[in-house]
Scaffold this active site. Sequence first.
Site, short mmCIF file in Angstrom:
data_model
loop_
_atom_site.label_atom_id
_atom_site.label_comp_id
_atom_site.label_asym_id
_atom_site.label_seq_id
_atom_site.Cartn_x
_atom_site.Cartn_y
_atom_site.Cartn_z
N PHE A 1 29.10 10.63 -38.08
CA PHE A 1 29.47 10.12 -39.41
C PHE A 1 28.57 10.75 -40.45
O PHE A 1 27.34 10.67 -40.36
CB PHE A 1 29.36 8.59 -39.45
CG PHE A 1 30.42 7.92 -38.64
CD1 PHE A 1 31.61 7.52 -39.22
CD2 PHE A 1 30.25 7.73 -37.28
CE1 PHE A 1 32.60 6.93 -38.47
CE2 PHE A 1 31.23 7.14 -36.51
CZ PHE A 1 32.42 6.74 -37.10
N CYS B 1 30.53 6.86 -55.58
CA CYS B 1 31.93 6.45 -55.54
C CYS B 1 32.45 6.32 -56.96
O CYS B 1 31.68 6.07 -57.89
CB CYS B 1 32.09 5.13 -54.78
SG CYS B 1 33.82 4.76 -54.39
N CYS C 1 34.46 -1.57 -55.24
CA CYS C 1 35.11 -2.55 -54.38
C CYS C 1 34.11 -3.62 -53.98
O CYS C 1 33.02 -3.30 -53.51
CB CYS C 1 35.66 -1.87 -53.13
SG CYS C 1 36.83 -0.55 -53.53
N CYS D 1 32.58 -3.38 -50.34
CA CYS D 1 32.00 -2.12 -49.88
C CYS D 1 30.67 -2.36 -49.16
O CYS D 1 29.86 -3.18 -49.58
CB CYS D 1 31.78 -1.18 -51.06
SG CYS D 1 31.21 0.45 -50.55
N ASP D 2 30.46 -1.60 -48.07
CA ASP D 2 29.25 -1.75 -47.28
C ASP D 2 28.26 -0.60 -47.45
O ASP D 2 27.37 -0.42 -46.64
CB ASP D 2 29.61 -1.92 -45.79
CG ASP D 2 30.34 -0.72 -45.21
OD1 ASP D 2 30.62 0.25 -45.95
OD2 ASP D 2 30.66 -0.75 -44.01
N THR D 3 28.41 0.19 -48.49
CA THR D 3 27.56 1.36 -48.70
C THR D 3 26.69 1.20 -49.94
O THR D 3 27.18 0.82 -50.99
CB THR D 3 28.42 2.64 -48.84
OG1 THR D 3 29.22 2.78 -47.67
CG2 THR D 3 27.55 3.87 -49.01
N GLU E 1 37.59 9.89 -44.80
CA GLU E 1 38.04 8.55 -45.16
C GLU E 1 37.88 8.42 -46.67
O GLU E 1 36.76 8.44 -47.18
CB GLU E 1 37.21 7.49 -44.42
CG GLU E 1 37.41 7.53 -42.93
CD GLU E 1 36.63 6.46 -42.18
OE1 GLU E 1 35.82 5.75 -42.79
OE2 GLU E 1 36.85 6.35 -40.96
N HIS F 1 33.41 -1.86 -34.48
CA HIS F 1 31.96 -1.65 -34.53
C HIS F 1 31.24 -2.92 -34.98
O HIS F 1 30.14 -3.20 -34.52
CB HIS F 1 31.61 -0.46 -35.43
CG HIS F 1 32.21 -0.53 -36.80
ND1 HIS F 1 33.55 -0.38 -37.03
CD2 HIS F 1 31.63 -0.75 -38.00
CE1 HIS F 1 33.79 -0.48 -38.33
NE2 HIS F 1 32.64 -0.72 -38.94
#
Length: 190
Positions: A27, A33, A37, A40-42, A96, A184
């Site tokens: 990954f 971005c 959102c 979002c997990d980032t 993605e 995951h």
Amino acid sequence: MAATYRINEIFYSLQGEGFHTGRPAVFLRLSGCNRSCPFCDTDHSSGSIMTATDIAAQIAAFPSRFVVVTGGEPLLQLDRELIDALKNLGAEIAVETNGSLPVPPGVDWVTCSPKDTPWAIDRVDELKIVFDGRDVEAIAAAFPSARHLYLQPLHDAATATANTEATVDYIKAHPRWRLSLQTHRLINIP
């Protein structure tokens, strides 16, 4: 002068969702971005600056050549130089994206998880919608090239069970869709 990229992280794991679930993958998570959102997990504020050569060298250390470029929105940074560096490793490149930008040539698999309009993506292999009760048929109609359609329950601790039940019910009533789970998270792998 070589281009540089803001990298959130590079790690090796299994693809946890969608068409390639369970497939070993490297990954490449890019920072930044163009959408906001709430789920979002980032962390888009962190990241290291790297060249395509540096990125390829890190990816070469892993046994898989399936590289998932994600973010944030990876198409803000993914360009010919980085694609060429990955292809020189023999990589199969999956991206993605939120669908807001066109996909550069050389990407082998496109997963679009559309958020807000406008969308400018020009090809989609897999459409993966985070299901929150909205009209997914209208969204799907905007992506006629998508060959694989997935709904993924919105992962929200307060409403997870209800979201999952609603997603399953929707898919049962509309069988062209398939369920995508964040495996995951379910089995706690990075």
